[in-house]
Design a protein around this motif. Structure first.
Motif, short mmCIF file in Angstrom:
data_model
loop_
_atom_site.label_atom_id
_atom_site.label_comp_id
_atom_site.label_asym_id
_atom_site.label_seq_id
_atom_site.Cartn_x
_atom_site.Cartn_y
_atom_site.Cartn_z
N ARG A 20 15.90 -3.24 -4.49
CA ARG A 20 15.85 -4.69 -4.23
C ARG A 20 14.81 -5.37 -5.12
NH1 ARG A 20 15.58 -5.02 1.34
NH2 ARG A 20 13.33 -4.96 1.36
N TYR A 21 13.67 -4.73 -5.33
CA TYR A 21 12.60 -5.32 -6.11
C TYR A 21 12.58 -4.85 -7.58
CZ TYR A 21 10.47 -7.24 -1.88
OH TYR A 21 10.22 -7.95 -0.74
N LYS A 65 -1.79 -2.04 -7.96
CA LYS A 65 -0.44 -2.63 -7.92
C LYS A 65 0.59 -1.65 -7.37
CE LYS A 65 -1.17 -6.03 -11.43
NZ LYS A 65 -0.40 -7.10 -11.97
N GLN A 85 -1.80 0.18 -1.87
CA GLN A 85 -1.32 -0.03 -0.51
C GLN A 85 -0.78 1.33 -0.05
OE1 GLN A 85 -1.31 -3.26 1.00
NE2 GLN A 85 -2.59 -3.55 -0.80
N GLN A 135 9.89 -2.74 7.34
CA GLN A 135 9.13 -3.98 7.40
C GLN A 135 7.75 -3.81 6.74
OE1 GLN A 135 8.45 -5.43 11.37
NE2 GLN A 135 8.06 -7.49 10.66
N ASP A 138 8.12 -3.50 2.88
CA ASP A 138 8.37 -4.79 2.27
C ASP A 138 7.07 -5.60 2.17
OD1 ASP A 138 10.70 -6.45 1.29
OD2 ASP A 138 9.73 -7.86 2.67
N THR A 139 6.29 -5.62 3.23
CA THR A 139 5.01 -6.33 3.23
C THR A 139 4.07 -5.76 2.17
OG1 THR A 139 5.23 -6.85 5.58
CG2 THR A 139 3.00 -6.92 4.66
N VAL A 141 4.81 -4.06 -0.57
CA VAL A 141 5.31 -4.34 -1.92
C VAL A 141 4.95 -5.77 -2.33
CG1 VAL A 141 7.41 -4.70 -3.29
CG2 VAL A 141 7.14 -2.61 -1.94
N VAL A 142 5.17 -6.70 -1.44
CA VAL A 142 4.85 -8.10 -1.74
C VAL A 142 3.34 -8.23 -2.03
CG1 VAL A 142 4.72 -10.42 -0.74
CG2 VAL A 142 6.81 -9.07 -0.50
N LYS A 143 2.52 -7.61 -1.22
CA LYS A 143 1.07 -7.68 -1.40
C LYS A 143 0.66 -7.03 -2.72
CE LYS A 143 -3.20 -6.77 1.11
NZ LYS A 143 -3.79 -6.23 2.33
N ARG A 145 2.43 -6.63 -5.42
CA ARG A 145 2.94 -7.42 -6.56
C ARG A 145 2.07 -8.64 -6.82
NH1 ARG A 145 9.32 -7.92 -6.56
NH2 ARG A 145 8.88 -8.43 -8.72
N ARG A 146 1.37 -9.15 -5.81
CA ARG A 146 0.50 -10.31 -5.98
C ARG A 146 -0.79 -9.96 -6.71
NH1 ARG A 146 1.13 -12.64 0.05
NH2 ARG A 146 3.19 -13.53 -0.22
#
Length: 147
Positions: A20-21, A65, A85, A135, A138-139, A141-143, A145-146
């Motif tokens: 997805r990412y 990352k 993470q 869940q 996903d959280t 990965v988003v963190k 990537r920022r």
């Protein structure tokens, strides 16, 4: 993403999120492990046999990352120190605030087992754990990537 692949029950979920990412996944073990074929972002890494060889490989590469999936508490601690993470297979994130008590609990369990006491071990892995893991991944990965 790095997957401590031995006994990891959520590899398919990791692949799904990675697709997805568009993220690379390193599936690390000390024995051959099946991975999806024809997907260049999903890579099998076979390390030498021996204690902590796979853990060392992951810890040496994981950084701010990255997301690491493992139930190995000492590996989680090492990866947190490098800024990654880290998530357990049941969806519980390891954090700077939680890793100390996780390491202490592990030491207590090892001590009790060395004294011959039978500890209960982890609860069986279920569908709710799978959902919680997706869940949390996903959280994370988003963190990551920022950063």
């Amino acid at each position: 993403m790095y997957v401590d692949a031995d006994a990891c029950p959520v590899k398919e979920e990791v692949y799904r999120v990675a697709r997805r990412y568009g993220l690379a996944v390193h599936v690390v073990s000390n024995a051959f492990m099946m991975i999806p074929q024809g997907e260049p972002l999903i890579r099998r890494v076979i390390v030498e046999e021996g204690p902590d060889v796979a853990d060392d490989w992951i810890a040496e590469r994981a950084g701010p990352k990255d997301v690491v999936i493992t139930n190995d508490i000492p590996l989680a601690s090492r990866c947190l120190k490098s800024g990654a993470q880290v998530i357990g297979a049941k969806g519980d994130p390891f954090t700077a605030d939680s890793i100390g008590s996780a390491l202490a609990g592990r030491e207590i369990g090892e001590h009790l087992r060395s004294m011959g006491l039978n500890t209960s071990g982890p609860k069986p892995f279920g569908q709710a754990d799978r959902s919680k893991f997706l869940q949390a991944l996903d959280t994370a990965v988003v963190k990551a990537r920022r950063r």
